[in-house]
Design a protein around this motif. Structure first.
Motif, short mmCIF file in Angstrom:
data_model
loop_
_atom_site.label_atom_id
_atom_site.label_comp_id
_atom_site.label_asym_id
_atom_site.label_seq_id
_atom_site.Cartn_x
_atom_site.Cartn_y
_atom_site.Cartn_z
N GLY A 22 0.69 -0.84 0.03
CA GLY A 22 0.01 0.20 -0.19
C GLY A 22 1.24 1.03 0.15
O GLY A 22 0.39 2.44 0.45
N GLU A 23 2.35 0.92 -0.84
CA GLU A 23 2.97 2.17 -0.60
C GLU A 23 2.43 3.62 -0.85
O GLU A 23 2.52 4.60 -0.52
CB GLU A 23 4.40 1.85 -0.45
CG GLU A 23 5.35 3.41 -0.15
CD GLU A 23 6.37 2.72 -0.44
OE1 GLU A 23 7.68 3.47 0.10
OE2 GLU A 23 6.69 1.69 -0.22
N SER B 157 -2.40 2.07 -2.85
CA SER B 157 -2.46 2.56 -1.57
C SER B 157 -3.85 3.43 -1.36
O SER B 157 -3.66 4.24 -0.09
CB SER B 157 -1.43 3.93 -2.03
OG SER B 157 -2.27 5.44 -3.28
N ASP B 158 -5.01 2.94 -2.92
CA ASP B 158 -6.28 3.40 -1.96
C ASP B 158 -7.02 1.51 -1.41
O ASP B 158 -6.79 0.60 -1.86
CB ASP B 158 -6.70 3.49 -3.00
CG ASP B 158 -8.35 3.88 -2.47
OD1 ASP B 158 -9.07 3.27 -2.01
OD2 ASP B 158 -9.03 4.67 -3.78
N ASP B 159 -7.32 2.10 0.18
CA ASP B 159 -7.80 1.44 0.79
C ASP B 159 -9.06 0.38 0.21
O ASP B 159 -9.53 -0.76 0.62
CB ASP B 159 -8.32 1.02 1.92
CG ASP B 159 -9.45 2.61 2.03
OD1 ASP B 159 -9.52 3.58 1.92
OD2 ASP B 159 -10.47 1.54 3.19
N ALA C 169 -13.11 3.90 -6.20
CA ALA C 169 -12.62 4.44 -6.22
C ALA C 169 -11.93 5.24 -8.06
O ALA C 169 -11.09 5.79 -8.03
CB ALA C 169 -11.37 3.38 -6.15
N GLY C 170 -12.58 4.99 -8.34
CA GLY C 170 -12.62 5.54 -9.61
C GLY C 170 -12.00 4.78 -10.84
O GLY C 170 -12.07 4.56 -11.84
N TRP C 171 -12.16 3.25 -10.64
CA TRP C 171 -11.94 1.62 -11.75
C TRP C 171 -12.74 1.28 -12.40
O TRP C 171 -13.55 0.75 -10.80
CB TRP C 171 -10.96 1.41 -10.78
CG TRP C 171 -9.61 2.26 -10.29
CD1 TRP C 171 -9.47 2.26 -8.61
CD2 TRP C 171 -8.33 2.16 -10.84
NE1 TRP C 171 -8.10 2.44 -9.03
CE2 TRP C 171 -7.05 2.63 -10.02
CE3 TRP C 171 -7.86 1.47 -12.58
CZ2 TRP C 171 -6.47 2.96 -10.18
CZ3 TRP C 171 -7.06 2.25 -12.23
CH2 TRP C 171 -5.40 2.88 -12.43
N THR D 41 4.05 -4.43 4.81
CA THR D 41 2.84 -3.86 3.31
C THR D 41 2.73 -2.22 3.66
O THR D 41 2.08 -1.52 2.57
CB THR D 41 1.54 -4.70 3.75
OG1 THR D 41 1.45 -4.08 5.04
CG2 THR D 41 1.60 -6.26 3.30
N ARG D 42 3.30 -1.87 4.31
CA ARG D 42 3.03 -0.63 3.80
C ARG D 42 2.28 -0.19 4.56
O ARG D 42 1.36 1.50 4.44
CB ARG D 42 4.02 -0.35 3.36
CG ARG D 42 5.23 -0.02 3.02
CD ARG D 42 5.64 -0.82 1.90
NE ARG D 42 7.78 -1.26 2.32
CZ ARG D 42 8.49 -2.11 2.13
NH1 ARG D 42 7.44 -3.24 2.09
NH2 ARG D 42 9.90 -2.13 1.51
N VAL D 43 1.46 -0.89 5.38
CA VAL D 43 -0.50 0.10 6.19
C VAL D 43 0.15 -0.37 7.30
O VAL D 43 0.18 -1.03 7.86
CB VAL D 43 -1.02 -1.31 4.73
CG1 VAL D 43 -2.39 -0.63 5.27
CG2 VAL D 43 -1.16 -1.59 3.75
N GLY D 44 -0.71 0.77 7.18
CA GLY D 44 -0.44 1.01 9.01
C GLY D 44 -1.57 1.45 9.51
O GLY D 44 -1.90 2.62 8.53
#
Length: 756
Positions: A377-378, A383-385, A449-451, A668-671
């Motif tokens: 998720g960096e 990076s969008d949850d 999320a726009g996708w 995962t760089r998510v916290g």
């Protein structure tokens, strides 16, 4: 090779989480548990060790146990300690609270008479009362000086000690001798719920008393030990570590006379088993299947072999081969005889190997570790949850678990917690915080999320190349028209009329397209900036369905996407494509099989994937730890101390002075700050029930963040000589080395003593 999360670098604020045998990859138990259920669920796959009472185990003999490599160090607190370090030191050094079969720490009476918190206010105080018989192999009693030396080495206050972990030790304020050296009084500056994790393994003061002995002295030898075995020697050239019975051991005497750990690569273990050079080995599914096949073949099957060399020979082909070998054509006969001889030799070798494998059992359970899908998720789309949660809610975790476990005769529900496994007191299914599998909801999250499917194509009002071409045609058409009208030249007039007509037609087509579509649709690729606008437009039109190769649709026609991206979601003309990094080694086949299924599942919601296979040796260090991936599969262990061991794995990354992220073990760089606060409160909460409630809250938020999606517990497959007992797939529990042995004394030349 299975892949486990392991410590890297010189981080000093975390416990090591290296597991014993790796195979990822580095590694028991899953049972369904609803989000509202209380208490641990039962262990789904108990340990499989052929348990036997000590009176059924013969004295003597040597057992050889396969490990991946001779450990770089015998100091478990150094950064390069690994699973082999833990396996070996488990037989040599004190462990005060080893894990039992349910994953709980239990007091070890061989070393402790008691250990408990005797004060909470104003500060936490723990009093250890040591077993009065407990001594080091040199005869000195285990006591307070050993505790003091280890605390000072691991407290983090003296940088001369090269330590990889000091969690808990930095909270100790002082250690005092009680009534005597057998009573150790430990006072904490801050409360520490996981105090039972400390001083295991416990090293003698001769190792931890100075930086020199700590950093270098314990890497290749341990002169002073305290376990059922003592160290005879480490031979890196031969790839062996040899242990002998400890004559000063005060507990139950070891049944084995000696224990040899031999370095054998996972890919070579089938050969080592058939050659009789190992008696116990963690194995891959392919080797387990071969052992099972050998057992079936030894159950009375006759006739041609069903597997191996010659298994495809039919009666007709056998007759033809015999005829060629005995025919009149000498050259053909010689070739046929050589082929028949080669095949017969291969059949004989295979038969001998299969016969040897019949002497082994495959003991299996589930390791105290789970394999996860990690979402980096960096930066980028993940990076969008909402994108991460969409991926998580697309996955059929049960199907993925079954892919790995069912072929092995194991079954388990997917893990419901990041911090504990079913059967452990801290376990509670927190996956409800994320939500169940729901493809419709996953698409809605992506859209939010726009996708969107329409976002995978982009519209252009005009392209530079197209505009210049049209202007040129219009100019030529007008010139031709004027030339024709002036009658300067009959041929020029004729050509001019044609050019003029073409120009008028192009202009009319352009106007018509503008009136109904306002531009051309161009399929976006992964790097839209790599093409000029005009080139992209031509490429899109070239793929118009129904046209001949190279034919262009009229300007303004909506260009369909290629089949590979037609249903993909995208944003601003760029399809959503994620880089999925997987290991390429032969032992990582199960990870790749799971990865392929994940790709298929994500395809149903329009997410594209680019699988990148990398060598096993660089997979974790060069990709996972460095963040060079979007999605990856690797494993984390379950421990008895989730508040201590879980925090660095899920801690919120902090920016470093150079602009990079300090991620500890959170690859995962998510916290979030809230998750960190819950861990901090849990590790300081001395009420066990209150601490577990805090951990369950933290786990729910980890699920909701969707950086880590637990998929399945890893299978544990161990090939064991059939005559061995009390050894095999241990699950959560630590081995009791003194109880391991053969059910009958092994004579010279028997499997336990061959080719040692």
């Amino acid at each position: 090779m299975a892949h486990l999360g392991v410590p890297h670098g010189t981080a000093r604020k975390r416990r090591s989480v290296a597991l014993l045998a790796t195979g990822v990859l580095t590694i028991p138990v899953l049972a369904g548990c609803t989000a509202d259920s209380e208490g641990p669920s039962p262990v789904a796959a108990p340990q499989d060790i052929a348990p036997a009472s000590r009176d059924r185990v013969a004295d003597g003999s040597t057992l050889t146990w396969a490990i991946d490599a001779v450990p770089a160090t015998l100091n478990a607190f150094q950064a390069d300690a690994d699973g082999a370090t833990a396996r070996i030191t488990g037989a040599l050094l004190p462990s005060l609270f080893p894990m039992n079969a349910k994953g709980e720490p239990k007091l070890n009476p061989d070393f402790l008479e008691s250990a408990k918190v005797i004060e909470q206010e104003p500060k936490q105080v723990v009093l250890y009362k040591l077993n009065q018989q407990a001594v080091w192999s040199d005869g000195r009693e285990i006591g307070a000086p050993d505790f003091v030396a280890q605390w000072r080495a691991l407290s983090g206050k003296d940088s001369a000690f090269w330590t990889a972990r000091n969690a808990g030790y930095e909270r100790i304020e002082k250690i005092e001798r009680g009534k005597d050296d057998l009573q150790v009084r430990v006072t904490f500056s801050k409360p520490y719920a996981d105090w039972r994790s400390l001083f295991s393994p416990l090293y003698p003061k001769e190792v931890t008393g100075s930086p020199g002995t700590f950093n270098d002295g314990a890497r290749t030898t341990l002169k002073n030990t305290a376990g059922p075995f003592r160290l005879r020697g480490v031979d890196k050239k031969k790839g062996t570590v040899v242990l002998d019975r400890n004559p000063r051991w005060w507990g139950d005497e070891a049944k084995l006379e000696s224990l040899v750990f031999r370095a054998v690569e996972p890919a070579d273990r089938a050969d080592a088993l058939t050659a009789g050079t190992v008696d116990v080995a963690d194995i891959e599914p392919a080797t387990a299947n071969r052992i099972a096949l050998a057992a079936r073949e030894g159950a009375g099957n006759a006739g041609a072999p069903a597997h191996g060399p010659g298994s495809g020979t039919t009666p007709a082909s056998a007759l033809r081969s015999w005829a060629l070998a005995h025919g009149s054509d000498e050259e053909a006969a010689e070739t046929a005889r050589a082929a028949r001889k080669k095949n017969q030799e291969a059949v004989a070798v295979y038969a001998a190997e299969q016969k040897a494998l019949r002497g082994f059992d495959v003991r299996k359970s589930l390791e105290p570790a789970y394999t996860q899908l990690a979402l980096n998720g960096e930066s980028g789309p993940l990076s969008d949850d909402r994108v991460r949660r969409a991926i998580a809610r697309t996955l059929d975790r049960q199907e993925l678990a079954d892919t790995v476990l069912k072929p092995l005769g194991l079954s388990a529900a997917p893990p419901g917690s990041h911090l504990a496994l079913a059967g452990q007191p801290a376990y509670k299914d927190g996956s409800g915080a994320l939500g169940e599998q729901d493809t419709k909801e996953a698409r809605a999250l992506l859209a939010d999320a726009g996708w969107t499917p329409g976002g995978a194509v982009r519209r252009t009002e005009d392209t530079k190349a197209g505009s210049e071409a049209e202007k040129k045609k219009e100019k030529e058409g007008e010139s031709g028209k004027k030339a024709g009208e002036a009658g300067e030249d009959e041929k020029a007039a004729k050509d001019g009329k044609k050019a003029g007509a073409d120009g008028e037609a192009d202009k009319a087509a352009k106007d018509d397209a503008a009136s109904r579509d306002e531009g051309t649709y161009i399929v976006g690729d992964d790097k839209p900036g790599d093409r000029k606008a005009g080139d992209a437009g031509i490429a899109a039109q070239d793929k118009s369905p129904g046209g001949a190769a190279g034919a262009y649709a009229p300007a303004g026609t909506a260009a369909p996407a290629p089949a590979s991206v037609r249903h993909r979601v995208g944003k601003a003309g760029k399809p959503l494509t994620l880089r999925f990094v997987l290991p390429s080694g032969p032992g990582s086949q199960s990870l790749r099989s799971v990865g392929e299924k994940i790709v298929e599942m994500l395809d149903t919601i329009g997410i594209g994937t680019q699988i990148t296979k990398v060598p096993d040796e660089s997979y974790f260090k060069d990709h996972i730890a460095s963040g060079d991936y979007d999605m990856a599969l690797y494993s984390w262990p379950a421990t008895a101390y989730p508040a201590t061991d879980g925090r660095p794995i899920f801690a919120k990354p902090e920016p470093a002075t150079d602009g990079s992220l300090l991620v500890e073990q959170n690859y995962t760089r998510v916290g979030s700050d809230h998750i960190d606060q819950l861990f901090d409160r849990a590790v300081s909460e001395l009420d066990a029930n209150a601490a577990r409630d805090l951990l369950k809250q933290a786990d729910a938020r980890i699920w909701a963040a969707a950086g880590s999606i637990p998929l399945y517990q890893r299978p544990q497959l161990v090939a064991v000589d059939r005559k061995l007992v009390n050894v095999g797939a241990f699950g959560f529990a630590a081995p009791r080395y003194e109880d391991i042995g053969f059910t009958a004394r092994q004579a010279a030349g028997s499997p336990a003593n061959r080719k040692k």
